[in-house]
Design a protein around this motif. Sequence first.
Motif, PDB file in Angstrom:
ATOM      1  N   TYR A  50       0.994  -1.259   0.004  1.00  0.00           N
ATOM      2  CA  TYR A  50       0.134  -0.036  -0.257  1.00  0.00           C
ATOM      3  C   TYR A  50       0.851   1.312  -0.181  1.00  0.00           C
ATOM      4  O   TYR A  50       1.932   1.265   0.790  1.00  0.00           O
ATOM      5  CB  TYR A  50      -0.947   0.095   1.047  1.00  0.00           C
ATOM      6  CG  TYR A  50      -1.821  -1.142   1.258  1.00  0.00           C
ATOM      7  CD1 TYR A  50      -3.036  -0.958   0.625  1.00  0.00           C
ATOM      8  CD2 TYR A  50      -1.700  -2.238   1.917  1.00  0.00           C
ATOM      9  CE1 TYR A  50      -3.952  -2.007   0.662  1.00  0.00           C
ATOM     10  CE2 TYR A  50      -2.553  -3.248   1.982  1.00  0.00           C
ATOM     11  CZ  TYR A  50      -3.846  -3.204   1.361  1.00  0.00           C
ATOM     12  OH  TYR A  50      -4.795  -4.105   1.308  1.00  0.00           O
ATOM     13  N   SER A  51       0.553   2.252  -0.758  1.00  0.00           N
ATOM     14  CA  SER A  51       1.395   3.492  -1.101  1.00  0.00           C
ATOM     15  C   SER A  51       0.508   4.742  -0.002  1.00  0.00           C
ATOM     16  O   SER A  51      -0.594   4.787  -0.412  1.00  0.00           O
ATOM     17  CB  SER A  51       1.354   3.899  -2.384  1.00  0.00           C
ATOM     18  OG  SER A  51       2.073   5.090  -2.432  1.00  0.00           O
ATOM     19  N   GLY A  52       1.039   5.016   0.753  1.00  0.00           N
ATOM     20  CA  GLY A  52       0.440   5.925   1.641  1.00  0.00           C
ATOM     21  C   GLY A  52       0.108   7.308   1.246  1.00  0.00           C
ATOM     22  O   GLY A  52      -0.502   7.869   1.590  1.00  0.00           O
ATOM     23  N   SER A  53       1.170   7.538   0.063  1.00  0.00           N
ATOM     24  CA  SER A  53       0.875   8.790  -0.653  1.00  0.00           C
ATOM     25  C   SER A  53      -0.464   8.798  -1.430  1.00  0.00           C
ATOM     26  O   SER A  53      -1.165   9.894  -1.116  1.00  0.00           O
ATOM     27  CB  SER A  53       2.281   9.240  -1.609  1.00  0.00           C
ATOM     28  OG  SER A  53       3.219   9.209  -0.925  1.00  0.00           O
ATOM     29  N   TRP A  54      -0.824   7.688  -2.056  1.00  0.00           N
ATOM     30  CA  TRP A  54      -1.973   7.592  -2.927  1.00  0.00           C
ATOM     31  C   TRP A  54      -3.067   7.613  -1.775  1.00  0.00           C
ATOM     32  O   TRP A  54      -4.234   8.394  -1.981  1.00  0.00           O
ATOM     33  CB  TRP A  54      -2.145   6.485  -3.848  1.00  0.00           C
ATOM     34  CG  TRP A  54      -1.073   6.646  -4.969  1.00  0.00           C
ATOM     35  CD1 TRP A  54      -0.043   6.045  -5.072  1.00  0.00           C
ATOM     36  CD2 TRP A  54      -1.447   7.432  -5.923  1.00  0.00           C
ATOM     37  NE1 TRP A  54       0.511   6.290  -6.343  1.00  0.00           N
ATOM     38  CE2 TRP A  54      -0.413   7.091  -6.984  1.00  0.00           C
ATOM     39  CE3 TRP A  54      -2.545   8.322  -6.331  1.00  0.00           C
ATOM     40  CZ2 TRP A  54      -0.492   7.837  -8.041  1.00  0.00           C
ATOM     41  CZ3 TRP A  54      -2.377   8.943  -7.664  1.00  0.00           C
ATOM     42  CH2 TRP A  54      -1.561   8.688  -8.639  1.00  0.00           C
ATOM     43  N   ILE A  55      -3.032   6.879  -0.834  1.00  0.00           N
ATOM     44  CA  ILE A  55      -4.184   6.817   0.363  1.00  0.00           C
ATOM     45  C   ILE A  55      -4.430   8.375   1.041  1.00  0.00           C
ATOM     46  O   ILE A  55      -5.453   8.506   1.054  1.00  0.00           O
ATOM     47  CB  ILE A  55      -3.852   5.903   1.308  1.00  0.00           C
ATOM     48  CG1 ILE A  55      -3.819   4.486   0.599  1.00  0.00           C
ATOM     49  CG2 ILE A  55      -4.543   5.770   2.450  1.00  0.00           C
ATOM     50  CD1 ILE A  55      -3.338   3.277   1.647  1.00  0.00           C
ATOM     51  N   ALA A  56      -3.151   9.194   1.023  1.00  0.00           N
ATOM     52  CA  ALA A  56      -3.310  10.548   1.646  1.00  0.00           C
ATOM     53  C   ALA A  56      -4.198  11.355   0.605  1.00  0.00           C
ATOM     54  O   ALA A  56      -5.104  12.058   1.352  1.00  0.00           O
ATOM     55  CB  ALA A  56      -2.110  10.969   2.063  1.00  0.00           C
ATOM     56  N   VAL A  57      -3.800  10.994  -0.602  1.00  0.00           N
ATOM     57  CA  VAL A  57      -4.619  11.947  -1.545  1.00  0.00           C
ATOM     58  C   VAL A  57      -5.928  11.570  -1.434  1.00  0.00           C
ATOM     59  O   VAL A  57      -6.694  12.513  -1.846  1.00  0.00           O
ATOM     60  CB  VAL A  57      -3.911  11.891  -3.134  1.00  0.00           C
ATOM     61  CG1 VAL A  57      -4.541  12.744  -4.048  1.00  0.00           C
ATOM     62  CG2 VAL A  57      -2.418  12.344  -2.895  1.00  0.00           C
ATOM     63  N   ALA A  58      -6.288  10.322  -1.583  1.00  0.00           N
ATOM     64  CA  ALA A  58      -7.631   9.811  -1.615  1.00  0.00           C
ATOM     65  C   ALA A  58      -8.630  10.439  -0.356  1.00  0.00           C
ATOM     66  O   ALA A  58      -9.485  10.908  -0.593  1.00  0.00           O
ATOM     67  CB  ALA A  58      -7.747   8.166  -1.704  1.00  0.00           C
ATOM     68  N   ALA A  59      -7.744  10.403   0.636  1.00  0.00           N
ATOM     69  CA  ALA A  59      -8.448  10.943   1.866  1.00  0.00           C
ATOM     70  C   ALA A  59      -8.626  12.426   1.862  1.00  0.00           C
ATOM     71  O   ALA A  59      -9.661  13.011   2.200  1.00  0.00           O
ATOM     72  CB  ALA A  59      -7.542  10.611   3.223  1.00  0.00           C
ATOM     73  N   GLY A  60      -7.644  12.893   1.189  1.00  0.00           N
ATOM     74  CA  GLY A  60      -7.846  14.644   1.069  1.00  0.00           C
ATOM     75  C   GLY A  60      -9.068  14.960  -0.085  1.00  0.00           C
ATOM     76  O   GLY A  60      -9.842  15.909   0.079  1.00  0.00           O
ATOM     77  N   LEU A  61      -9.068  14.005  -1.054  1.00  0.00           N
ATOM     78  CA  LEU A  61     -10.205  14.468  -1.849  1.00  0.00           C
ATOM     79  C   LEU A  61     -11.540  14.060  -1.341  1.00  0.00           C
ATOM     80  O   LEU A  61     -12.258  14.807  -1.593  1.00  0.00           O
ATOM     81  CB  LEU A  61      -9.843  13.415  -3.159  1.00  0.00           C
ATOM     82  CG  LEU A  61      -8.691  13.875  -4.252  1.00  0.00           C
ATOM     83  CD1 LEU A  61      -8.442  12.841  -5.246  1.00  0.00           C
ATOM     84  CD2 LEU A  61      -9.041  15.001  -4.697  1.00  0.00           C
ATOM     85  N   LEU A  62     -11.726  13.309  -0.664  1.00  0.00           N
ATOM     86  CA  LEU A  62     -12.885  12.760  -0.092  1.00  0.00           C
ATOM     87  C   LEU A  62     -13.267  14.021   1.227  1.00  0.00           C
ATOM     88  O   LEU A  62     -14.468  14.190   1.236  1.00  0.00           O
ATOM     89  CB  LEU A  62     -12.678  11.628   0.831  1.00  0.00           C
ATOM     90  CG  LEU A  62     -12.925  10.258  -0.115  1.00  0.00           C
ATOM     91  CD1 LEU A  62     -12.738   8.907   0.851  1.00  0.00           C
ATOM     92  CD2 LEU A  62     -14.201  10.304  -1.051  1.00  0.00           C
ATOM     93  N   THR A  63     -12.075  14.452   1.891  1.00  0.00           N
ATOM     94  CA  THR A  63     -12.531  15.659   2.753  1.00  0.00           C
ATOM     95  C   THR A  63     -12.914  16.750   1.937  1.00  0.00           C
ATOM     96  O   THR A  63     -14.050  17.603   2.201  1.00  0.00           O
ATOM     97  CB  THR A  63     -11.135  15.928   3.501  1.00  0.00           C
ATOM     98  OG1 THR A  63     -10.639  14.756   4.013  1.00  0.00           O
ATOM     99  CG2 THR A  63     -11.360  17.017   4.527  1.00  0.00           C
ATOM    100  N   VAL A  64     -12.369  17.114   0.895  1.00  0.00           N
ATOM    101  CA  VAL A  64     -12.811  18.283   0.075  1.00  0.00           C
ATOM    102  C   VAL A  64     -14.254  18.177  -0.572  1.00  0.00           C
ATOM    103  O   VAL A  64     -14.990  19.145  -0.478  1.00  0.00           O
ATOM    104  CB  VAL A  64     -11.612  18.630  -1.082  1.00  0.00           C
ATOM    105  CG1 VAL A  64     -12.268  19.710  -2.191  1.00  0.00           C
ATOM    106  CG2 VAL A  64     -10.540  18.938  -0.309  1.00  0.00           C
TER     107      VAL A  64
END
Length: 111
Positions: A50-64
């Motif tokens: 699992y790539s933490g960077s992609w997961i963080a981007v996904a979480a940021g997009l869901l937050t926005v």
Amino acid sequence: MNRRTVVVAAEWIGAVAGVVAAVWCWNHAQVTSEFGPVAPGAPSFEGTEYSGSWIAVAAGLLTVAGLLVIDSVRRFRSGPASEPAEPSSSPEDLGLADGVGPGTVEHRGAE
């Protein structure tokens, strides 16, 4: 269509696009590799990274996307744009000296 309707529609479109992009990022966060048997006759196995960077981007997009939905609901449920909002009462109007407690503060023992 008035401006508020256009803004609400744009926020919903942005929220849907954010969710779609978040799913795409989440799917790119998982990399599955198949490994052959370690010894002859042993079974092969798969490993998932699992790539933490992609997961963080996904979480940021869901937050926005969530914030866009909340703001669009706020815009949609507010009164007509021609009516100004009522001002909130200030601490002085409520008789509160500092906005926390009663207007007069008794200090026992102070001279």
